[in-house]
Design a protein around this motif. Structure first.
Motif, PDB file in Angstrom:
ATOM      1  N   ASN A   9      25.428  71.890  22.816  1.00 50.18           N
ATOM      2  CA  ASN A   9      25.382  70.416  22.893  1.00 50.18           C
ATOM      3  C   ASN A   9      26.638  69.810  23.512  1.00 50.18           C
ATOM      4  O   ASN A   9      27.061  68.716  23.142  1.00 50.18           O
ATOM      5  N   ILE A  10      27.223  70.522  24.441  1.00 47.45           N
ATOM      6  CA  ILE A  10      28.478  70.068  25.029  1.00 47.45           C
ATOM      7  C   ILE A  10      28.310  68.772  25.821  1.00 47.45           C
ATOM      8  O   ILE A  10      29.258  68.021  26.020  1.00 47.45           O
ATOM      9  N   GLU A  11      27.086  68.492  26.283  1.00 46.53           N
ATOM     10  CA  GLU A  11      26.864  67.313  27.115  1.00 46.53           C
ATOM     11  C   GLU A  11      26.776  66.015  26.325  1.00 46.53           C
ATOM     12  O   GLU A  11      26.797  64.922  26.910  1.00 46.53           O
ATOM     13  N   PHE A  12      26.676  66.105  25.001  1.00 53.38           N
ATOM     14  CA  PHE A  12      26.530  64.894  24.199  1.00 53.38           C
ATOM     15  C   PHE A  12      27.885  64.278  23.870  1.00 53.38           C
ATOM     16  O   PHE A  12      28.892  64.979  23.741  1.00 53.38           O
ATOM     17  N   ASP A  13      27.888  62.945  23.685  1.00 51.85           N
ATOM     18  CA  ASP A  13      29.142  62.213  23.492  1.00 51.85           C
ATOM     19  C   ASP A  13      29.462  61.942  22.031  1.00 51.85           C
ATOM     20  O   ASP A  13      30.374  61.160  21.731  1.00 51.85           O
ATOM     21  N   ASP A  14      28.742  62.533  21.109  1.00 48.92           N
ATOM     22  CA  ASP A  14      28.971  62.280  19.687  1.00 48.92           C
ATOM     23  C   ASP A  14      30.427  62.562  19.330  1.00 48.92           C
ATOM     24  O   ASP A  14      30.970  63.627  19.632  1.00 48.92           O
ATOM     25  N   GLY A  15      31.058  61.593  18.654  1.00 50.83           N
ATOM     26  CA  GLY A  15      32.448  61.745  18.240  1.00 50.83           C
ATOM     27  C   GLY A  15      33.457  61.399  19.307  1.00 50.83           C
ATOM     28  O   GLY A  15      34.666  61.520  19.083  1.00 50.83           O
ATOM     29  N   TYR A  16      32.993  60.949  20.481  1.00 49.45           N
ATOM     30  CA  TYR A  16      33.885  60.588  21.585  1.00 49.45           C
ATOM     31  C   TYR A  16      33.743  59.100  21.919  1.00 49.45           C
ATOM     32  O   TYR A  16      32.686  58.510  21.710  1.00 49.45           O
ATOM     33  N   LYS A  17      34.804  58.534  22.438  1.00 49.27           N
ATOM     34  CA  LYS A  17      34.755  57.167  22.957  1.00 49.27           C
ATOM     35  C   LYS A  17      35.155  57.178  24.419  1.00 49.27           C
ATOM     36  O   LYS A  17      35.952  58.029  24.852  1.00 49.27           O
ATOM     37  N   ILE A  18      34.611  56.256  25.192  1.00 54.30           N
ATOM     38  CA  ILE A  18      34.881  56.222  26.625  1.00 54.30           C
ATOM     39  C   ILE A  18      36.299  55.697  26.880  1.00 54.30           C
ATOM     40  O   ILE A  18      36.688  54.636  26.389  1.00 54.30           O
ATOM     41  N   ALA A  19      37.064  56.461  27.647  1.00 54.07           N
ATOM     42  CA  ALA A  19      38.405  56.035  28.055  1.00 54.07           C
ATOM     43  C   ALA A  19      38.382  55.417  29.443  1.00 54.07           C
ATOM     44  O   ALA A  19      39.099  54.453  29.720  1.00 54.07           O
ATOM     45  N   GLU A  20      37.576  55.992  30.327  1.00 57.18           N
ATOM     46  CA  GLU A  20      37.416  55.485  31.693  1.00 57.18           C
ATOM     47  C   GLU A  20      35.959  55.685  32.092  1.00 57.18           C
ATOM     48  O   GLU A  20      35.381  56.743  31.844  1.00 57.18           O
ATOM     49  N   SER A  21      35.363  54.684  32.721  1.00 61.00           N
ATOM     50  CA  SER A  21      33.989  54.797  33.206  1.00 61.00           C
ATOM     51  C   SER A  21      33.956  54.323  34.646  1.00 61.00           C
ATOM     52  O   SER A  21      34.517  53.265  34.969  1.00 61.00           O
ATOM     53  N   PHE A  22      33.339  55.092  35.524  1.00 62.55           N
ATOM     54  CA  PHE A  22      33.317  54.748  36.938  1.00 62.55           C
ATOM     55  C   PHE A  22      32.068  55.341  37.562  1.00 62.55           C
ATOM     56  O   PHE A  22      31.303  56.058  36.903  1.00 62.55           O
ATOM     57  N   SER A  23      31.852  55.064  38.826  1.00 63.56           N
ATOM     58  CA  SER A  23      30.601  55.452  39.473  1.00 63.56           C
ATOM     59  C   SER A  23      30.401  56.955  39.516  1.00 63.56           C
ATOM     60  O   SER A  23      29.271  57.442  39.554  1.00 63.56           O
ATOM     61  N   ARG A  24      31.487  57.707  39.519  1.00 69.14           N
ATOM     62  CA  ARG A  24      31.375  59.153  39.646  1.00 69.14           C
ATOM     63  C   ARG A  24      31.312  59.869  38.300  1.00 69.14           C
ATOM     64  O   ARG A  24      31.193  61.076  38.252  1.00 69.14           O
ATOM     65  N   GLY A  25      31.415  59.140  37.211  1.00 64.88           N
ATOM     66  CA  GLY A  25      31.349  59.785  35.910  1.00 64.88           C
ATOM     67  C   GLY A  25      32.082  58.990  34.854  1.00 64.88           C
ATOM     68  O   GLY A  25      32.442  57.827  35.059  1.00 64.88           O
ATOM     69  N   ARG A  26      32.316  59.635  33.720  1.00 64.52           N
ATOM     70  CA  ARG A  26      33.046  58.987  32.634  1.00 64.52           C
ATOM     71  C   ARG A  26      33.973  60.000  31.965  1.00 64.52           C
ATOM     72  O   ARG A  26      33.636  61.175  31.843  1.00 64.52           O
ATOM     73  N   VAL A  27      35.124  59.514  31.541  1.00 63.29           N
ATOM     74  CA  VAL A  27      36.097  60.321  30.814  1.00 63.29           C
ATOM     75  C   VAL A  27      36.126  59.811  29.381  1.00 63.29           C
ATOM     76  O   VAL A  27      36.171  58.598  29.150  1.00 63.29           O
ATOM     77  N   LEU A  28      36.078  60.732  28.446  1.00 62.09           N
ATOM     78  CA  LEU A  28      36.012  60.369  27.038  1.00 62.09           C
ATOM     79  C   LEU A  28      37.126  61.032  26.248  1.00 62.09           C
ATOM     80  O   LEU A  28      37.648  62.083  26.641  1.00 62.09           O
ATOM     81  N   VAL A  29      37.496  60.405  25.125  1.00 57.59           N
ATOM     82  CA  VAL A  29      38.522  60.914  24.215  1.00 57.59           C
ATOM     83  C   VAL A  29      37.893  61.086  22.841  1.00 57.59           C
ATOM     84  O   VAL A  29      37.175  60.196  22.361  1.00 57.59           O
ATOM     85  N   SER A  30      38.154  62.226  22.217  1.00 60.21           N
ATOM     86  CA  SER A  30      37.566  62.503  20.916  1.00 60.21           C
ATOM     87  C   SER A  30      38.164  61.605  19.839  1.00 60.21           C
ATOM     88  O   SER A  30      39.372  61.353  19.815  1.00 60.21           O
ATOM     89  N   GLN A  31      37.305  61.148  18.950  1.00 59.59           N
ATOM     90  CA  GLN A  31      37.742  60.372  17.795  1.00 59.59           C
ATOM     91  C   GLN A  31      37.834  61.231  16.547  1.00 59.59           C
ATOM     92  O   GLN A  31      38.299  60.764  15.505  1.00 59.59           O
ATOM     93  N   THR A  32      37.413  62.477  16.639  1.00 63.54           N
ATOM     94  CA  THR A  32      37.380  63.353  15.464  1.00 63.54           C
ATOM     95  C   THR A  32      38.244  64.600  15.618  1.00 63.54           C
ATOM     96  O   THR A  32      38.694  65.165  14.613  1.00 63.54           O
ATOM     97  N   GLU A  33      38.464  65.045  16.863  1.00 65.85           N
ATOM     98  CA  GLU A  33      39.261  66.240  17.103  1.00 65.85           C
ATOM     99  C   GLU A  33      40.496  65.859  17.916  1.00 65.85           C
ATOM    100  O   GLU A  33      40.372  65.481  19.088  1.00 65.85           O
ATOM    101  N   PRO A  34      41.682  65.937  17.340  1.00 65.30           N
ATOM    102  CA  PRO A  34      42.900  65.498  18.029  1.00 65.30           C
ATOM    103  C   PRO A  34      43.103  66.212  19.366  1.00 65.30           C
ATOM    104  O   PRO A  34      42.926  67.427  19.474  1.00 65.30           O
TER     105      PRO A  34
END
Length: 214
Positions: A9-34
């Motif tokens: 399930n690596i493709e799912f965003d559970d536990g992550y918040k979006i740090a940067e979102s753009f046309s080519r994709g999105r970068v996320l930061v974990s809220q549960t794993e430092p």
């Protein structure tokens, strides 16, 4: 080595918040794993192995990559690698990494897992900060709705070194992942994906046990 990392399930965003979102994709930061960050983007390709081969040549598409080399081959699909990155801004320094990379196929998905190691030919330098890859997983997943595209996910936990705070370290990780989005533009050059691979690094015709990748 592969067994150390959770590939489900690596493709799912559970536990992550979006740090940067753009046309080519999105970068996320974990809220549960430092210190965990993630990139999710779609790449124009219908050939997972070819996409993997192109991704594993970052000196062709990543503007931050200053030096890249295969140190030695440990096994089929398992290599010791060296990478050195340029500073991403005026306040940062060059950073390098020595790590083991293993590629494995699970069903229709391809994965690359990486973890830092020490190597006698690549001692730490004084002018370059040695980073530590605690985990970096790259997943190439056939898109469920578009057979001409591939979902690419990179999840990583990297200590870049030289920082006094976790926030600074995460900011560096986000900057690194943003530059990886250049790979999408690189793959958009269709002739690269259609060009025949004369000497591919990776072969998935034979199934390897997890023990063979340790």
């Amino acid at each position: 080595m592969v067994g150390e990392f959770n590939l489900e399930n690596i493709e799912f965003d559970d536990g992550y918040k979006i740090a940067e979102s753009f046309s080519r994709g999105r970068v996320l930061v974990s809220q549960t794993e430092p210190n965990y960050t993630k990139l999710v983007m779609v790449v124009q390709s219908s050939n997972l192995v070819r996409t993997l081969e192109l991704y594993c040549q970052p000196h062709h598409w990543n503007p931050l990559m200053e030096n890249f080399s295969i140190v030695n081959r440990l096994h089929d699909n398992v290599f010791v690698m060296y990478e050195r990155y340029k500073p991403h801004d005026l306040a940062s320094r060059c950073r390098d990494f020595v790590f083991v990379r293993a590629a494995v196929k699970r069903g229709e998905r391809l994965f690359v897992v990486e973890k830092s190691v020490e190597h006698p030919n690549f001692p730490e330098g004084h002018s370059i900060v040695r980073g530590k890859i605690k985990e970096r997983v790259v997943a190439l997943i056939p898109h469920p709705q578009d057979p001409q595209t591939v979902m690419m996910v990179i999840r990583m936990n990297i200590d870049f070194g030289g920082f006094n705070s976790t926030d600074d370290n995460i900011a560096m990780a986000v900057a690194m992942l943003k530059h990886v989005t250049c790979f999408r533009d690189y793959c958009a050059q269709k002739e690269l994906l259609q060009h025949e691979m004369t000497s591919p690094l990776y072969c998935f015709k034979t199934t390897h046990s997890e023990k063979s990748l340790i």
